[in-house]
Design a protein around this motif. Structure first.
Motif, short mmCIF file in Angstrom:
data_model
loop_
_atom_site.label_atom_id
_atom_site.label_comp_id
_atom_site.label_asym_id
_atom_site.label_seq_id
_atom_site.Cartn_x
_atom_site.Cartn_y
_atom_site.Cartn_z
N ARG A 72 1.10 -1.27 0.16
CA ARG A 72 0.01 0.00 0.19
C ARG A 72 0.95 1.24 -0.14
NH1 ARG A 72 -2.86 -3.18 3.48
NH2 ARG A 72 -1.96 -2.07 5.31
N LEU A 73 2.13 1.32 0.87
CA LEU A 73 2.95 2.41 0.78
C LEU A 73 3.50 2.57 -0.63
CD1 LEU A 73 4.41 1.90 4.55
CD2 LEU A 73 3.04 3.87 3.64
N SER A 74 3.89 1.50 -1.28
CA SER A 74 4.54 1.62 -2.52
C SER A 74 3.63 2.04 -3.61
CB SER A 74 4.98 0.21 -2.92
OG SER A 74 6.09 -0.32 -2.28
N GLU A 75 2.36 1.80 -3.40
CA GLU A 75 1.24 2.36 -4.43
C GLU A 75 1.03 3.81 -4.20
OE1 GLU A 75 -1.20 -1.77 -5.27
OE2 GLU A 75 -1.94 -0.64 -3.56
N ALA A 76 1.11 4.13 -2.74
CA ALA A 76 0.77 5.62 -2.33
C ALA A 76 1.81 6.32 -2.88
CB ALA A 76 0.36 5.66 -0.94
N HIS A 77 2.84 6.01 -2.89
CA HIS A 77 4.11 6.70 -3.26
C HIS A 77 4.09 7.03 -4.69
CE1 HIS A 77 8.30 7.91 -3.92
NE2 HIS A 77 8.36 8.52 -2.64
N ALA A 78 3.70 6.01 -5.48
CA ALA A 78 3.57 5.99 -6.85
C ALA A 78 2.57 6.92 -7.17
CB ALA A 78 3.32 4.66 -7.66
N ARG A 79 1.38 6.83 -6.50
CA ARG A 79 0.28 7.94 -6.75
C ARG A 79 0.57 9.51 -6.58
NH1 ARG A 79 -3.06 3.86 -4.54
NH2 ARG A 79 -2.93 4.94 -2.60
N SER A 133 2.09 8.45 -10.82
CA SER A 133 2.49 7.51 -11.79
C SER A 133 1.36 6.39 -11.63
CB SER A 133 3.78 6.80 -11.28
OG SER A 133 3.90 5.58 -12.11
N GLU A 134 1.14 5.69 -12.48
CA GLU A 134 0.00 4.59 -12.50
C GLU A 134 0.67 3.16 -12.14
OE1 GLU A 134 -2.86 4.23 -15.50
OE2 GLU A 134 -3.17 6.50 -15.55
N GLU A 135 2.03 3.24 -12.43
CA GLU A 135 2.95 2.07 -11.77
C GLU A 135 3.92 2.16 -10.74
OE1 GLU A 135 4.83 0.65 -15.44
OE2 GLU A 135 3.03 0.80 -16.87
N VAL A 136 4.04 1.13 -9.96
CA VAL A 136 4.86 1.09 -8.97
C VAL A 136 6.20 0.80 -9.34
CG1 VAL A 136 5.55 0.10 -6.67
CG2 VAL A 136 3.02 0.52 -7.33
N GLU A 137 7.31 1.75 -8.87
CA GLU A 137 8.60 1.40 -9.47
C GLU A 137 9.43 1.30 -8.37
OE1 GLU A 137 9.69 4.72 -11.97
OE2 GLU A 137 8.04 4.28 -13.45
N LEU A 138 10.87 0.72 -8.44
CA LEU A 138 11.76 0.53 -7.46
C LEU A 138 11.69 1.58 -6.40
CD1 LEU A 138 13.75 -1.62 -6.29
CD2 LEU A 138 15.33 -0.45 -7.86
N GLU A 139 11.70 2.99 -6.79
CA GLU A 139 11.99 3.86 -5.97
C GLU A 139 10.66 3.82 -5.15
OE1 GLU A 139 11.11 8.01 -7.38
OE2 GLU A 139 11.47 6.92 -9.43
N ASP A 140 9.58 3.68 -5.44
CA ASP A 140 8.25 3.49 -4.65
C ASP A 140 8.62 2.57 -3.56
OD1 ASP A 140 7.18 5.41 -6.10
OD2 ASP A 140 6.77 4.01 -7.55
#
Length: 77
Positions: free
Chosen positions: A34-41, A45-52
């Motif tokens: 969830r945190l990765s998805e939130a950081h991407a948003r 961005s619609e995609e989660v990347e390594l930095e997220d």
């Protein structure tokens, strides 16, 4: 993400006694997702990347460290 979760799980092994404490649960894995998805948003961005994932991992480690410190400090009421 998998390696960060495995690293959190391994952190629970006490090398002195080989005793294993559960430090990372499925709930923490779900939180990392969830945190990765939130950081991407937040980056629009619609995609989660390594930095997220790396930022989510940093946030979780920071929260765990903070809770460990706050539990070790006696509270005066």
């Amino acid at each position: 993400m998998i390696s960060a979760y495995v690293e959190m799980r391994k952190a629970g092994i006490d090398s002195r006694t080989q005793e294993k404490r559960i430090t990372a649960t499925t709930r923490q894995l779900e939180s990392m997702i969830r945190l990765s998805e939130a950081h991407a948003r937040m980056r629009w961005s619609e995609e989660v990347e390594l930095e997220d994932v790396e930022e989510a991992n940093r946030l979780i480690k920071s929260a765990l460290r903070e809770s460990a410190v706050s539990l070790s400090i006696p509270r005066v009421l």
